[in-house]
Design an enzyme around this catalytic site. Structure first.
Site, PDB file in Angstrom:
ATOM      1  N   ASP A 293       0.671  -1.193  -0.230  1.00 49.38           N
ATOM      2  CA  ASP A 293      -0.059  -0.164   0.068  1.00 49.38           C
ATOM      3  C   ASP A 293       0.805   1.220  -0.023  1.00 49.38           C
ATOM      4  O   ASP A 293       2.000   1.129   0.412  1.00 49.38           O
ATOM      5  CB  ASP A 293      -1.072  -0.079   1.289  1.00 49.38           C
ATOM      6  CG  ASP A 293      -1.980   1.130   1.206  1.00 49.38           C
ATOM      7  OD1 ASP A 293      -2.335   1.726   0.134  1.00 49.38           O
ATOM      8  OD2 ASP A 293      -2.459   1.295   2.260  1.00 49.38           O
ATOM      9  N   HIS A 294       0.161   2.158  -0.465  1.00 51.75           N
ATOM     10  CA  HIS A 294       1.001   3.665  -0.498  1.00 51.75           C
ATOM     11  C   HIS A 294       0.513   4.287   0.824  1.00 51.75           C
ATOM     12  O   HIS A 294      -0.710   4.153   1.156  1.00 51.75           O
ATOM     13  CB  HIS A 294       0.598   4.313  -1.678  1.00 51.75           C
ATOM     14  CG  HIS A 294       1.321   4.019  -3.042  1.00 51.75           C
ATOM     15  ND1 HIS A 294       0.631   3.938  -4.080  1.00 51.75           N
ATOM     16  CD2 HIS A 294       2.842   4.089  -3.117  1.00 51.75           C
ATOM     17  CE1 HIS A 294       1.415   3.816  -5.240  1.00 51.75           C
ATOM     18  NE2 HIS A 294       2.801   3.622  -4.590  1.00 51.75           N
ATOM     19  N   HIS A 447      -4.847   4.316   0.043  1.00 45.25           N
ATOM     20  CA  HIS A 447      -5.806   3.396  -0.528  1.00 45.25           C
ATOM     21  C   HIS A 447      -5.603   2.652  -1.540  1.00 45.25           C
ATOM     22  O   HIS A 447      -6.603   2.576  -2.559  1.00 45.25           O
ATOM     23  CB  HIS A 447      -7.053   4.067  -0.642  1.00 45.25           C
ATOM     24  CG  HIS A 447      -7.810   4.835   0.644  1.00 45.25           C
ATOM     25  ND1 HIS A 447      -8.216   4.298   1.631  1.00 45.25           N
ATOM     26  CD2 HIS A 447      -7.733   6.348   1.164  1.00 45.25           C
ATOM     27  CE1 HIS A 447      -8.602   4.810   2.672  1.00 45.25           C
ATOM     28  NE2 HIS A 447      -8.427   6.004   2.346  1.00 45.25           N
ATOM     29  N   HIS A 448      -4.521   2.197  -1.650  1.00 48.00           N
ATOM     30  CA  HIS A 448      -3.778   1.422  -2.632  1.00 48.00           C
ATOM     31  C   HIS A 448      -3.412  -0.144  -2.484  1.00 48.00           C
ATOM     32  O   HIS A 448      -2.468  -0.593  -3.077  1.00 48.00           O
ATOM     33  CB  HIS A 448      -2.781   2.051  -3.365  1.00 48.00           C
ATOM     34  CG  HIS A 448      -3.037   3.426  -4.027  1.00 48.00           C
ATOM     35  ND1 HIS A 448      -2.067   4.584  -4.111  1.00 48.00           N
ATOM     36  CD2 HIS A 448      -4.163   4.022  -4.267  1.00 48.00           C
ATOM     37  CE1 HIS A 448      -2.617   5.334  -4.514  1.00 48.00           C
ATOM     38  NE2 HIS A 448      -4.020   5.142  -4.783  1.00 48.00           N
ATOM     39  N   PRO A 449      -4.162  -0.933  -1.716  1.00 46.07           N
ATOM     40  CA  PRO A 449      -3.811  -2.168  -1.238  1.00 46.07           C
ATOM     41  C   PRO A 449      -3.778  -2.947  -2.343  1.00 46.07           C
ATOM     42  O   PRO A 449      -4.486  -3.054  -3.463  1.00 46.07           O
ATOM     43  CB  PRO A 449      -4.959  -2.632  -0.450  1.00 46.07           C
ATOM     44  CG  PRO A 449      -6.009  -1.800  -0.584  1.00 46.07           C
ATOM     45  CD  PRO A 449      -5.693  -0.430  -0.944  1.00 46.07           C
TER      46      PRO A 449
END
EC number: 1.1.3.12
Length: 507
Positions: A293-294, A447-449
């Site tokens: 994630d980021h 919110h980049h899982p």
């Protein structure tokens, strides 16, 4: 028992596109299964309502375990539940990534289809870009890509001017292959409204196709396996339990629910399944691992000299990508600084009233920390253990320090003097330990899982270069979970390109 040629599980950023593309063939009988409904909240369409629309009925609203690297905090992970998936909730940014990101994918898979050049036709096929038709941006595709101009806040204009003065080039957008520089964010917006993947691909004409069936409010409980074949899909819908069959199954439930469904079905790591009371039927030693994630630091906060009008877009109007420690260097980005036209801070801090402050967000483009997801039982409502293991590598901590330093250097530039009264956060930080403590309190999820069903050429990878799950002959995984590594920016554009690329080769 209903039978289909293809069943797609999940109607989000990948699944909606796949259903539309595959049902173009009238001879192919396609089923699209979605756990959520058809959200009608008008706030979804208002860009300025991001991120306030999180935690509503169309958000799965997951929680992570407490994170040692983030001051012991648990994070809320917004994931869309309904036709459109997380495109119902995301920040609408459209950034393909850097060519080097996709070179890493091609190396990981041994397949040039996943390179920048290999994916470019898929990116372009999806896009209706304001610069479309120039050979690098798509035109007349389903998804609008808009670059704001006069709509950008004067604060953001000053932010970009400051970055330019430090050596960052002014670039036309983030999607030409050059990401380093300053530009307004490209957005999936048309006529001032968010466009979800459901609106873009599941149009009334597509939904009316006689060979496309869409089930909403229908949870996929598990996949029934017979040897190396998925023989049936067990569902729970508005009319109770049901079972359907399909010759080919495409799993597009996202980076959390895709691995969770596979585990509930007996696919995965033997020890994880055993602890959850599930019999292992297909070994997948890395399923649920490689969780990426980021993060963004929220934030480098400034008080304003005068009232700051609210954003007409989505608060975070410009992400400036750069190398660490050198504003004038080119190549693959390492860090990012974003202009937030609002006092965006983590829950560790108290935000001033809107209009009185603004934040510069800061982050690392390619974090090396990796986490995992586990199931705790065989029922769909059994809680998931989500442990991203944020900020667990020295690489990530070092680059986050550099990102904060870059944000503060931009923030104190004379080009921003019209707006800056004084810095509120983090004020003076002398030692590296103090900087790390502040960052641990400040970070929020971008919110980049992704990555939990990574694709690769090695036998340990969950899916192969064709996105077929290893060990099964009729099951594919097509969503953000297959990313072997992160792109430099938001992953939504890349997930759409993955789905488009998959459909072109699907027989």
């Amino acid at each position: 028992m209903a039978q289909y040629d293809v069943a797609i599980i999940g109607a989000g950023s990948a699944g909606a596109l796949i259903a539309a593309r595959l049902s173009e063939d009238p001879a192919r009988n396609v089923l699209l299964i979605e756990a959520g409904g058809r959200p009608s909240d008008p706030d979804i369409l208002k860009p300025s309502m991001w991120p306030a629309i999180q935690h509503r009925s169309y958000d799965w609203d997951y929680k992570t375990t407490p994170q040692e690297g983030a001051a012991g905090r648990s994070f809320a992970w917004a994931r869309g539940k309904g036709l459109g998936g997380s495109s119902l909730l995301h920040a609408m940014g459209y950034m393909r990534g850097h060519p080097a990101d996709f070179a890493a994918w091609a190396e990981a898979t041994g397949d040039e289809r996943w390179s920048w050049e290999g994916l470019l036709p898929s990116f372009m096929a999806n896009e209706d870009h304001v610069s479309g038709g120039d050979g690098i941006h798509g035109k007349d595709g389903p998804m609008p890509v808009w670059i704001p101009d006069d709509e950008v806040s004067p604060l953001t204009q000053a932010f970009m001017t400051a970055g330019n003065a430090l050596g960052l080039p002014r670039i036309p957008d983030h999607n030409t292959g050059q990401m380093i520089g300053v530009t307004p964010n490209s957005l999936m917006i048309r006529d001032g409204r968010r466009v979800t993947v459901a609106e873009a691909w599941l149009t009334p004409e597509v939904c009316a196709r006689p060979n496309l069936t869409i089930m909403t409010g229908t949870l996929t409980r598990r996949l029934k396996l017979e040897k190396s074949h998925v023989s049936a899909i067990e569902l729970a819908g508005p009319e109770g339990l049901a079972t359907v069959t399909a010759s080919e199954i495409i799993l597009s439930a996202g980076s959390l629910e895709s691995p969770a469904l596979l585990m509930r079905s007996g696919i995965g790591r033997e020890n994880v399944l055993r602890e959850a009371g599930v019999t292992c039927r297909v070994k997948a030693p890395e399923l649920g691992l490689n969780l990426m994630d980021h993060l963004l630091g929220a934030g480098n906060l400034y008080a304003t000299k005068k009232h700051l009008p609210p954003s007409r877009l989505q608060h975070s109007e410009s992400m400036a990508y750069m190398r660490a420690g050198d504003f004038s260097a080119g190549g693959q980005p390492e860090i990012v600084v974003g202009c937030g036209v609002a006092p965006i801070v983590s829950e560790s801090f108290t935000a001033p009233a809107p209009g009185n402050a603004y934040s510069f967000l800061f982050g690392v483009t390619h974090p090396t920390s990796r986490g995992e997801i586990r199931i705790t039982g065989d029922a769909p409502d059994s809680p998931l253990i989500i442990d991203p293991r944020y900020l667990q590598t020295q690489n990530d901590r070092n680059l986050f320090r550099a990102a904060l330093g870059a944000a503060r250097e931009i923030g104190h530039r004379p080009e921003l003097a019209e707006w800056r009264d004084h810095e509120i956060l983090p004020k003076s930080l002398a030692a590296s330990q103090d900087i790390d403590t502040f960052i641990a309190k400040a970070v929020i999820t971008h919110h980049h899982p992704s990555g939990t069903c990574r694709m690769g050429k090695d036998e340990m990878s969950v899916v192969d270069a064709d996105l077929r799950l290893r060990g099964l002959d009729n099951l594919y995984v097509v969503d953000g979970s297959v990313l072997p590594s992160l792109t430099a920016g938001p992953i939504h554009a890349a997930v759409q390109a993955i789905a488009e690329n998959f459909t072109t080769g699907f027989k």
